[in-house]
Design a protein around this motif. Structure first.
Motif, PDB file in Angstrom:
ATOM      1  N   ALA A  14     -24.511 -23.305 -13.909  1.00 40.64           N
ATOM      2  CA  ALA A  14     -23.773 -24.563 -13.875  1.00 40.64           C
ATOM      3  C   ALA A  14     -23.516 -24.991 -12.437  1.00 40.64           C
ATOM      4  O   ALA A  14     -23.608 -26.177 -12.094  1.00 40.64           O
ATOM      5  N   GLN A  17     -26.658 -26.399 -10.970  1.00 39.97           N
ATOM      6  CA  GLN A  17     -26.919 -27.738 -11.499  1.00 39.97           C
ATOM      7  C   GLN A  17     -26.034 -28.776 -10.826  1.00 39.97           C
ATOM      8  O   GLN A  17     -26.490 -29.873 -10.507  1.00 39.97           O
ATOM      9  N   THR A  18     -24.773 -28.401 -10.593  1.00 41.85           N
ATOM     10  CA  THR A  18     -23.859 -29.315  -9.914  1.00 41.85           C
ATOM     11  C   THR A  18     -24.324 -29.567  -8.488  1.00 41.85           C
ATOM     12  O   THR A  18     -24.331 -30.709  -8.016  1.00 41.85           O
ATOM     13  N   ARG A  19     -24.729 -28.505  -7.812  1.00 46.05           N
ATOM     14  CA  ARG A  19     -25.198 -28.644  -6.437  1.00 46.05           C
ATOM     15  C   ARG A  19     -26.429 -29.558  -6.378  1.00 46.05           C
ATOM     16  O   ARG A  19     -26.525 -30.437  -5.511  1.00 46.05           O
ATOM     17  N   LEU A  22     -25.449 -33.198  -6.949  1.00 43.72           N
ATOM     18  CA  LEU A  22     -24.813 -33.768  -5.759  1.00 43.72           C
ATOM     19  C   LEU A  22     -25.847 -34.112  -4.696  1.00 43.72           C
ATOM     20  O   LEU A  22     -25.747 -35.146  -4.023  1.00 43.72           O
ATOM     21  N   ALA A  44     -19.615 -38.019  -6.084  1.00 44.40           N
ATOM     22  CA  ALA A  44     -19.173 -37.157  -7.181  1.00 44.40           C
ATOM     23  C   ALA A  44     -19.346 -37.861  -8.523  1.00 44.40           C
ATOM     24  O   ALA A  44     -19.806 -37.256  -9.503  1.00 44.40           O
ATOM     25  N   ASP A  48     -21.709 -36.895 -11.657  1.00 41.79           N
ATOM     26  CA  ASP A  48     -20.876 -36.442 -12.777  1.00 41.79           C
ATOM     27  C   ASP A  48     -20.233 -35.096 -12.446  1.00 41.79           C
ATOM     28  O   ASP A  48     -20.267 -34.153 -13.248  1.00 41.79           O
ATOM     29  N   ALA A  49     -19.671 -35.035 -11.249  1.00 36.28           N
ATOM     30  CA  ALA A  49     -19.060 -33.796 -10.765  1.00 36.28           C
ATOM     31  C   ALA A  49     -17.660 -34.060 -10.235  1.00 36.28           C
ATOM     32  O   ALA A  49     -17.288 -35.206  -9.960  1.00 36.28           O
ATOM     33  N   ASN A  50     -16.893 -33.005 -10.084  1.00 34.74           N
ATOM     34  CA  ASN A  50     -15.564 -33.093  -9.499  1.00 34.74           C
ATOM     35  C   ASN A  50     -15.703 -33.328  -8.000  1.00 34.74           C
ATOM     36  O   ASN A  50     -16.556 -32.720  -7.349  1.00 34.74           O
ATOM     37  N   SER A  53     -16.050 -30.479  -5.642  1.00 35.64           N
ATOM     38  CA  SER A  53     -17.269 -29.678  -5.617  1.00 35.64           C
ATOM     39  C   SER A  53     -18.102 -29.947  -4.364  1.00 35.64           C
ATOM     40  O   SER A  53     -18.903 -29.110  -3.956  1.00 35.64           O
ATOM     41  N   HIS A  57     -19.412 -26.752  -2.324  1.00 37.01           N
ATOM     42  CA  HIS A  57     -20.830 -26.428  -2.148  1.00 37.01           C
ATOM     43  C   HIS A  57     -21.347 -26.693  -0.735  1.00 37.01           C
ATOM     44  O   HIS A  57     -22.274 -26.015  -0.281  1.00 37.01           O
TER      45      HIS A  57
END
Length: 224
Positions: A14, A17-19, A22, A44, A48-50, A53, A57
């Motif tokens: 996860a 995927q977030t990295r 971004l 962000a 679709d990320a905080n 993050s 990252h």
């Protein structure tokens, strides 16, 4: 977390995927709006990320920008690098020309055939116009070595000094055609009355670029 415990593979996946999300959002927004005009909140949201993050990252917006540049350089290097590495002209001008053409045709296929190439081209154009850490990193790690390799091939193909103004500028001018057809795709499509740049249209563009390469070499081939 207790001693000896491990991070769950699902958590790691996860996070990766977030990295990645971004990075793609950063490339797209930095390329279209510019670094200063793009907020971390926008990035962000697009990923679709905080918002936290980004700091987690990359250490912040500047770190994300550099990571985006490294990803772009790595993406293009992955296309160009293996082709350049496989070329050994053995001092033969004809083999050097064939190798040069092969690299440029591969770049054209990537720039015009990959869905993310437009964002990559826009990002590179903006960042390469702004001196700084990102410019320095991409120039030294990617642009300079690739350009030198292409100059070596074009120099051998023409019999000219690969570090001469003629060959260095000629290499830029030929590679610049590929970039223009990517960033100017809407202009080209409208003028050509193309509904889309499909395989046939890409082949037509490649044929023109190939002819330009051969014309440059024929015009500037050093006579004995």
């Amino acid at each position: 977390m207790s001693e000896g415990s491990t991070v769950s593979p699902n958590v790691t996946k996860a996070g990766d995927q977030t990295r990645a999300a971004l990075l793609m959002a950063g490339i797209r927004l930095f390329g279209t709006k510019g670094f200063e005009a793009t907020s971390t909140r926008e990035i962000a949201a697009a990923a679709d990320a905080n918002i936290a993050s980004i700091a987690y990252h990359f250490g912040g917006k500047d770190g994300l920008r550099l990571a985006c540049a490294e990803m772009v350089a790595s993406r293009i290097q992955g296309v160009v690098g293996p082709v350049l590495g496989a070329i050994d002209p053995k001092g033969d001008p004809a083999l050097a020309q064939a190798g040069f053409e092969r690299v440029l045709m591969g770049m054209t296929d990537f720039m015009l055939g990959q869905v993310d190439a437009r964002d990559i081209a826009s990002f590179m154009l903006r960042e390469m116009g702004v001196p700084g850490a990102v410019f320095d990193r991409v120039y030294s790690d990617f642009i300079l070595p690739v350009h030198r390799s292409l100059c070596a091939l074009l120099g051998l193909a023409t019999g000219q000094d690969p570090e001469s103004d003629l060959i260095r500028l000629g290499t830029f001018s030929i590679a610049g055609q590929v970039v223009y057809f990517r960033i100017g795709h809407a202009i080209v499509a409208r003028r050509m009355k193309w509904q889309a740049a499909g395989p046939d249209e890409v082949e037509a563009i490649k044929a023109v670029i190939l002819n330009n390469i051969r014309a440059f070499i024929a015009t500037n081939r050093k006579q004995d």
